[in-house]
Design a protein around this motif. Structure first.
Motif, mmCIF file in Angstrom:
data_model
loop_
_atom_site.group_PDB
_atom_site.id
_atom_site.type_symbol
_atom_site.label_atom_id
_atom_site.label_comp_id
_atom_site.label_asym_id
_atom_site.label_seq_id
_atom_site.Cartn_x
_atom_site.Cartn_y
_atom_site.Cartn_z
ATOM 1 N N GLU A 206 0.822 -1.206 0.000
ATOM 2 C CA GLU A 206 0.000 0.000 0.000
ATOM 3 C C GLU A 206 0.860 1.262 0.000
ATOM 4 O O GLU A 206 0.796 2.097 -0.913
ATOM 5 C CB GLU A 206 -0.911 -0.014 1.231
ATOM 6 N N CYS A 207 1.673 1.405 1.035
ATOM 7 C CA CYS A 207 2.403 2.663 1.232
ATOM 8 C C CYS A 207 3.565 2.812 0.255
ATOM 9 O O CYS A 207 3.854 3.925 -0.208
ATOM 10 C CB CYS A 207 2.893 2.751 2.672
ATOM 11 N N GLY A 208 4.224 1.700 -0.072
ATOM 12 C CA GLY A 208 5.334 1.772 -1.014
ATOM 13 C C GLY A 208 4.891 2.276 -2.369
ATOM 14 O O GLY A 208 5.548 3.146 -2.980
ATOM 15 N N ASN A 209 3.770 1.790 -2.864
ATOM 16 C CA ASN A 209 3.283 2.211 -4.171
ATOM 17 C C ASN A 209 2.683 3.613 -4.147
ATOM 18 O O ASN A 209 2.767 4.346 -5.135
ATOM 19 C CB ASN A 209 2.263 1.198 -4.700
ATOM 20 N N ILE A 210 2.109 4.012 -3.023
ATOM 21 C CA ILE A 210 1.619 5.386 -2.897
ATOM 22 C C ILE A 210 2.782 6.374 -2.939
ATOM 23 O O ILE A 210 2.754 7.378 -3.666
ATOM 24 C CB ILE A 210 0.807 5.552 -1.598
ATOM 25 N N VAL A 211 3.820 6.096 -2.158
ATOM 26 C CA VAL A 211 4.974 6.996 -2.110
ATOM 27 C C VAL A 211 5.635 7.104 -3.481
ATOM 28 O O VAL A 211 6.015 8.194 -3.934
ATOM 29 C CB VAL A 211 5.986 6.522 -1.042
ATOM 30 N N GLU A 212 5.766 5.970 -4.182
ATOM 31 C CA GLU A 212 6.392 6.000 -5.501
ATOM 32 C C GLU A 212 5.533 6.749 -6.517
ATOM 33 O O GLU A 212 6.058 7.492 -7.349
ATOM 34 C CB GLU A 212 6.657 4.568 -5.992
ATOM 35 N N ARG A 213 4.223 6.552 -6.466
ATOM 36 C CA ARG A 213 3.351 7.193 -7.460
ATOM 37 C C ARG A 213 3.170 8.673 -7.182
ATOM 38 O O ARG A 213 2.905 9.462 -8.093
ATOM 39 C CB ARG A 213 1.972 6.504 -7.477
ATOM 40 N N LEU A 214 3.306 9.083 -5.916
ATOM 41 C CA LEU A 214 3.120 10.487 -5.547
ATOM 42 C C LEU A 214 4.433 11.104 -5.070
ATOM 43 O O LEU A 214 4.478 11.838 -4.086
ATOM 44 C CB LEU A 214 2.048 10.604 -4.455
ATOM 45 N N LYS A 215 5.507 10.804 -5.762
ATOM 46 C CA LYS A 215 6.851 11.223 -5.330
ATOM 47 C C LYS A 215 6.969 12.715 -5.014
ATOM 48 O O LYS A 215 7.612 13.082 -4.018
ATOM 49 C CB LYS A 215 7.890 10.824 -6.380
ATOM 50 N N PRO A 216 6.388 13.603 -5.820
ATOM 51 C CA PRO A 216 6.536 15.029 -5.493
ATOM 52 C C PRO A 216 5.949 15.431 -4.147
ATOM 53 O O PRO A 216 6.290 16.486 -3.616
ATOM 54 C CB PRO A 216 5.786 15.721 -6.648
ATOM 55 N N LEU A 217 5.080 14.594 -3.600
ATOM 56 C CA LEU A 217 4.487 14.895 -2.303
ATOM 57 C C LEU A 217 5.326 14.353 -1.150
ATOM 58 O O LEU A 217 5.063 14.689 0.015
ATOM 59 C CB LEU A 217 3.076 14.291 -2.195
ATOM 60 N N PHE A 218 6.335 13.523 -1.450
ATOM 61 C CA PHE A 218 7.103 12.840 -0.407
ATOM 62 C C PHE A 218 8.591 13.105 -0.595
ATOM 63 O O PHE A 218 9.365 12.205 -0.913
ATOM 64 C CB PHE A 218 6.824 11.328 -0.445
#
Length: 601
Positions: A206-218
């Motif tokens: 869940e979190c790994g793919n969210i962070v990768e897909r929303l990189k500019p936010l993280f």
């Protein structure tokens, strides 16, 4: 049948567990602030090295207190630093965390602790401790109760003084990706809460793919998120773990009464919220403008923001005139709203209920993009969300990378992927009913467009069938009506009835402003104004706006303004603010009947 998927962007570690994240952060980013701790004197940074040290110390206390690998340890508290600390300490001791909403009743607490077999619980306050004590006789497995505001962390640290770091690391290191990380009990719109078994693997996916897909936010060392949603809710939990995974600084806020001041002090770059939060921001800004005699300016600015956002989706983009108007209103209005949100943020993520196109376009138009998503406890929160670079307002976005969304022949949304729960704790029958052949049957009705963007139109169990045989999905019209500043909640009724009606409760904060601006008696309440012609005319305008989104047969013909609120304490709302329709229908049965008695006369 239609389905859509995206390739995974993150590979789940085979032998890892969530405690690996804080060890990695301490090794790779030892002096980076990964937590923001709120104190009486303001916000204090906690570095990755400090956080690991404090987690280890608390974990030692858990081990010394007899917590064994696989034991369930409950957490009952508002969203605060100690919640996150103890969550990781429980995992570091090799145990399983069981979140409990701090608003839970004694009966709910007894059920969750008994069903999970919890051996210990950390509560926040004396009141919580008293509630647990009142059901202690029914909990023979419960051995320890710690109180956070009574020094629980210090108590655990002292108790574990004789335990070594190596012992903690060995204990935590036993956990593998497929081991249970947490049992999250659904708040339950009907019946008793069910415990969703979520593994370390599920949260990694869940979190790994969210962070990768929303990189500019993280962005490590720059980005930050202020969590004010309940940490016991899976949406809050996902936020916690995604922030640690990135890592970015995570601030935790126990009381949203100070939200405006804390946003200004913490200055997050990302905000997580439910639609009601963003509705409140919009409505508060509009009400302030009206009070200052600038209501017409605000309304023109809002229309410009919405037009500007919509134009961004067209091939030609905003016209020169629209860009000029937008620039003027940015100086006059938009920057002030962004300042209320902390001044640094460009993005927010919204979940829990539909945001609505109007708000989506408004916020993107003022330079603060709200990315709408969708998920359930069973899917570790987000199973679909709008990507930062290809937002499609009005949808809940594309599937989480590495997962599949399928629309069944009857319109039900089905899910497949590593982020899904393992089943319901101690409930094989419910598990078999929802997990079939590797697909989770969500109970939601939705559609997929040609680009794989998902839209949710309602719940299967909430579909109303009028006496005329018309199927009505309440969510669409309820969300539109609820967008009005005066309306706190709206529940559509009409199952087996001749037409669709609605129960409406009023927002007490905006009711006072509205009443004062229209010369109503001082101290007017929802009860005293529920039959006021001016108020009914204002509510009718909100209902008319909602009706514009549906067919005539689905539209609300009659509504009833209630003198009371739908509250979590009364059992009308879940902790995530979803309506418990059966409870509302029972408690307000007379109001529902009056709708149709009036109609028949």
């Amino acid at each position: 049948m239609r389905e859509f998927s995206l390739p995974a962007l993150y590979e789940v570690p085979v032998d890892g567990n969530l405690t690996d994240l804080i060890h990695r952060n301490a090794a790779q980013h030892p002096d980076v602030a990964v937590m923001g701790r709120r104190t009486d004197s303001g916000w204090t940074d906690v570095t990755a090295r400090q956080f690991l040290t404090e987690v280890r110390a608390a974990a030692k206390g858990l081990i010394a207190s007899g917590v064994e690998p696989g034991d369930r340890v409950a957490l009952m508290s508002r969203t605060r630093y100690e919640w996150v600390l103890l969550d990781f300490a429980i995992w570091s001791a090799g145990a399983v965390s069981v979140p409990v909403y701090e608003t839970s009743s004694a009966e709910q607490i007894a059920w969750i602790l008994s069903d999970s077999g919890a051996v210990a619980i950390a509560v926040e306050s004396a009141a919580h401790a008293e509630t647990v004590a009142s059901v202690r006789d029914d909990l023979p497995r419960l051995r320890s109760v710690w109180r956070i505001d009574g020094g629980a962390v210090d108590e655990l640290t002292a108790a574990g003084a004789g335990i070594t770091d190596a012992t903690v690391d060995e204990r935590g290191g036993r956990l593998k990706a497929d081991d249970v990380a947490t049992i999250v009990y659904t708040s339950g719109t009907t019946g008793r809460p069910r415990g969703c078994v979520l593994t370390h693997r599920a949260f990694f996916a869940e979190c790994g793919n969210i962070v990768e897909r929303l990189k500019p936010l993280f962005r490590t060392g720059d980005s930050s998120v202020l969590l004010f949603l309940p940490a016991a809710h899976v949406f809050g939990r996902m936020t916690e773990l995604a922030a640690v995974m990135a890592p970015i600084k995570l601030g935790t806020l126990p009381d949203i009464k100070t939200l405006t001041d804390d946003l200004a002090a913490f200055r997050p770059t990302v905000i997580l919220g439910v639609p009601r939060v963003f509705e409140k921001v919009y409505n508060s800004a509009r009400a302030k403008a009206q009070a200052d005699g600038k209501g017409k300016i605000f309304d023109r600015a809002a229309r410009t923001a919405i037009d500007y956002s919509k134009a961004q989706d067209s091939p030609q983009g905003p016209s020169l005139g629209l860009r000029l108007r937008h620039a003027v209103f940015d100086r006059l209005v938009y920057r002030k709203i962004r300042a209320v949100l902390g001044g640094r943020g460009e993005y927010a993520i919204s979940g829990g209920a539909p945001l609505g196109e109007r708000l989506g376009h408004f916020f993107r138009g003022i330079g603060f993009t709200v990315l709408e998503g969708y998920g359930l406890t069973e899917s570790c929160a987000a199973t679909a969300f709008n990507p930062w670079d290809r937002q499609k307002i009005g949808t809940v976005g594309q599937p989480l990378p590495g997962t599949v969304v399928r629309i069944a022949d009857d319109g039900e949304v089905l899910l497949h992927g590593e982020h899904l729960f393992e089943g319901y704790w101690n409930n094989d029958e419910a598990t078999a009913d929802t997990l079939r052949d590797g697909w989770f049957h969500t109970g939601d009705i939705g559609t997929l467009d040609e680009d794989g963007y998902l839209s949710i139109t309602g719940r299967k169990k909430e579909i109303l069938v009028t006496a005329g045989g018309k199927n009505v999905a309440p969510a669409v019209i309820e969300d539109r009506i609820r967008a009005h500043a005066l309306i706190a909640e709206c529940m559509v009724v009409g199952d087996g009835r001749p037409f669709v009606g609605a129960l409406i409760s009023l927002d007490e904060e905006f009711l006072g402003r509205w009443a004062a601006g229209r010369g109503k008696p001082a101290g007017s309440t929802a009860e005293s104004l529920r039959d006021d012609p001016d108020l009914l005319a204002e509510i009718q305008r909100a209902v008319d706006d909602g009706n514009a989104a549906v067919s005539k047969a689905e539209s609300v013909r009659k509504f009833r303004v209630l003198g009371a609120q739908f509250t979590e304490e009364a059992g009308h709302l879940t902790p995530s603010l979803k309506l418990k329709r059966s409870v509302v229908a029972k408690d307000f049965a007379d109001d529902i009947e009056s709708l149709y008695r009036v109609a028949s006369r």
